[in-house]
Design a protein around this motif. Structure first.
Motif, mmCIF file in Angstrom:
data_model
loop_
_atom_site.group_PDB
_atom_site.id
_atom_site.type_symbol
_atom_site.label_atom_id
_atom_site.label_comp_id
_atom_site.label_asym_id
_atom_site.label_seq_id
_atom_site.Cartn_x
_atom_site.Cartn_y
_atom_site.Cartn_z
ATOM 1 N N ALA A 98 0.978 -8.178 8.050
ATOM 2 C CA ALA A 98 -0.420 -7.820 8.246
ATOM 3 C C ALA A 98 -1.019 -7.552 6.870
ATOM 4 O O ALA A 98 -0.413 -6.887 6.032
ATOM 5 N N TYR A 99 -2.207 -8.072 6.654
ATOM 6 C CA TYR A 99 -2.896 -7.919 5.368
ATOM 7 C C TYR A 99 -4.218 -7.197 5.599
ATOM 8 O O TYR A 99 -4.900 -7.428 6.586
ATOM 9 N N VAL A 100 -4.575 -6.318 4.619
ATOM 10 C CA VAL A 100 -5.862 -5.625 4.660
ATOM 11 C C VAL A 100 -6.547 -5.812 3.313
ATOM 12 O O VAL A 100 -5.882 -5.934 2.282
ATOM 13 N N ILE B 156 0.842 -1.203 0.000
ATOM 14 C CA ILE B 156 0.000 0.000 0.000
ATOM 15 C C ILE B 156 0.874 1.249 0.000
ATOM 16 O O ILE B 156 0.620 2.200 -0.752
ATOM 17 N N ILE B 157 1.908 1.250 0.816
ATOM 18 C CA ILE B 157 2.801 2.409 0.898
ATOM 19 C C ILE B 157 3.476 2.663 -0.450
ATOM 20 O O ILE B 157 3.564 3.796 -0.918
ATOM 21 N N GLN B 158 3.905 1.595 -1.135
ATOM 22 C CA GLN B 158 4.564 1.753 -2.433
ATOM 23 C C GLN B 158 3.558 2.180 -3.502
ATOM 24 O O GLN B 158 3.850 3.041 -4.334
ATOM 25 N N LYS B 159 2.364 1.600 -3.511
ATOM 26 C CA LYS B 159 1.389 1.885 -4.557
ATOM 27 C C LYS B 159 0.830 3.300 -4.454
ATOM 28 O O LYS B 159 0.693 3.999 -5.453
ATOM 29 N N TYR B 160 0.471 3.733 -3.215
ATOM 30 C CA TYR B 160 -0.191 5.020 -3.055
ATOM 31 C C TYR B 160 0.727 6.123 -2.538
ATOM 32 O O TYR B 160 0.335 7.276 -2.477
ATOM 33 N N ILE C 129 -9.193 -0.597 0.865
ATOM 34 C CA ILE C 129 -8.083 0.344 0.706
ATOM 35 C C ILE C 129 -8.227 1.111 -0.597
ATOM 36 O O ILE C 129 -8.062 2.340 -0.627
ATOM 37 N N ASP C 130 -8.558 0.407 -1.689
ATOM 38 C CA ASP C 130 -8.722 1.077 -2.986
ATOM 39 C C ASP C 130 -9.850 2.104 -2.924
ATOM 40 O O ASP C 130 -9.719 3.214 -3.455
ATOM 41 N N GLU C 131 -10.963 1.749 -2.273
ATOM 42 C CA GLU C 131 -12.079 2.693 -2.152
ATOM 43 C C GLU C 131 -11.652 3.947 -1.413
ATOM 44 O O GLU C 131 -11.939 5.073 -1.853
ATOM 45 N N LEU C 132 -10.976 3.784 -0.290
ATOM 46 C CA LEU C 132 -10.597 4.928 0.515
ATOM 47 C C LEU C 132 -9.549 5.800 -0.155
ATOM 48 O O LEU C 132 -9.672 7.023 -0.203
ATOM 49 N N LEU C 133 -8.532 5.183 -0.707
ATOM 50 C CA LEU C 133 -7.430 5.966 -1.247
ATOM 51 C C LEU C 133 -7.718 6.531 -2.633
ATOM 52 O O LEU C 133 -7.196 7.585 -2.981
ATOM 53 N N THR C 134 -8.541 5.869 -3.430
ATOM 54 C CA THR C 134 -8.883 6.449 -4.719
ATOM 55 C C THR C 134 -9.879 7.592 -4.552
ATOM 56 O O THR C 134 -9.826 8.583 -5.260
#
Length: 187
Positions: A169-171, A140-144, A176-181
């Motif tokens: 840890a997995y989410v 997530i840190i690398q993608k967003y 995550i996509d909904e929130l960050l996009t």
């Protein structure tokens, strides 16, 4: 009537050795006798006071349970919580206080109602999502391109469930996509 007795004693007040003329003498002088008398009276008063305190502390809770209205102190003693907690419960509307003249009282039935309320069912069972449908924190840190702290705060604030496999840890990717996009489109 004078006595010819001469008995060596130790004064119970000052601790000095003296020569007593009676077998009942306990002090060396009149001043020590007065001080010893005052000390005995003071000890008796303290004993009476301690006895009263113990009686108040040992006041049976059954007396409190039998009363229809209780003061804040009595309620705190009955339920075994602090007065401040009772006031917070009043502020939240969980417990109603009534003001009678200068006294604040609580109805016994209101206290009983607190304990009769249904207990919450608890947290729902977490849904297990396959790890292929999840991101690791590093992904997530690398993608967003967000910081660790921002990511963990986002997960905490939005109650995103985490799954653990080993040290990772997995989410869920969907959450995550909904929130960050949506956050990226609002910027």
């Amino acid at each position: 009537m004078s006595s010819n007795l001469r008995i060596n004693r130790i004064c119970e007040q000052c601790g000095k050795e003296f020569e007593a003329r009676k077998t009942t003498s306990k002090t060396c002088s009149n001043d020590c006798a007065k001080k010893a008398y005052k000390a005995r009276k003071r000890a008796a008063k303290i004993e009476v006071s301690n006895e009263q305190v113990n009686r108040i502390k040992a006041k049976p809770l059954e007396d409190l349970r039998a009363q229809e209205y209780l003061t804040v102190d009595e309620t705190a003693r009955l339920v075994r919580i602090s007065r401040r907690t009772l006031y917070r419960m009043n502020e939240r509307g969980e417990l109603v206080f009534m003001k009678l003249s200068r006294r604040t009282v609580i109805r016994r039935s209101d206290i009983d109602r607190l304990f009769d309320q249904a207990k919450p069912a608890g947290a729902p069972e977490p849904v297990i999502i396959s790890l292929s449908e999840c991101y690791t924190m590093k992904e997530i840190i690398q993608k967003y391109g967000i910081s660790d702290k921002a990511l963990y705060e986002l997960i905490r604030r939005n109650d995103i469930p985490k799954q653990y496999s080993g040290i990772y840890a997995y989410v869920p990717k969907i959450r995550i996509d909904e929130l960050l996009t949506s956050a990226a489109s609002q910027s």
